[in-house]
Design a protein around this motif. Sequence first.
Motif: not given
Length: 211
Positions: A126-140
């Motif tokens: 994917g692409t993250i915009t300037g000063n942005g963030s992404i959050v992903i939740e993953q089960l381990f």
Amino acid sequence: MNSYLAAAPKISLVLVLAFCAACTHLPPAGSIASAPVAAIGEDADPRSSVMRTANAIAQGEAALRSDQADSLMRAAQILAAVGARPADSNADNLANTWAQIASRQNPQLVAPIYRGRLLGPAYKSGTITGNGSIVIEQLFLAGKKATVALVPAAASKLTIHVKNGNGEPICVKPKVKEKASCQWLPVFTDRFEIRVQNQSQTSVKYHLVLN
């Protein structure tokens, strides 16, 4: 009683001076906010399938930037051999896409052969915009080694944070230039939060590899 009241202003003055003396040792407010993020967490085993996938993705992105068909095809072949797959079923398969690009650039190159179902690491792009963030939740799962790798498409100021279900930090890798990884052994089956933050003002393309 009168002597106590007379001494009170002096006592107050001493306390104020002592407090102010302590204040001089506090860092400036701006320096607290701009303090660099310290890296924590164990790096992944470079021989693991996640890191082989991350290395191949980094190689492929570099080959795209430099129009190196041979290197791009090798990256596609590694992804196919490891069994790496996009986490989203409707997302592009990098091994297929890169093999097609390399073949157009050099028709003599042989595309990778896929055998059976892809069971290797999954990757999200994917692409993250300037000063942005992404959050992903993953089960381990408990007792099974968890591995995450971040691969920016180009030199960047991306930072990866991993926290457990209680919000406790597991791994932090700041200002990832080429790639960074986190590896840990969950004590309990838990859903972990993976946050990737862009600390620059320009958009950044990224790949996140998960086992």
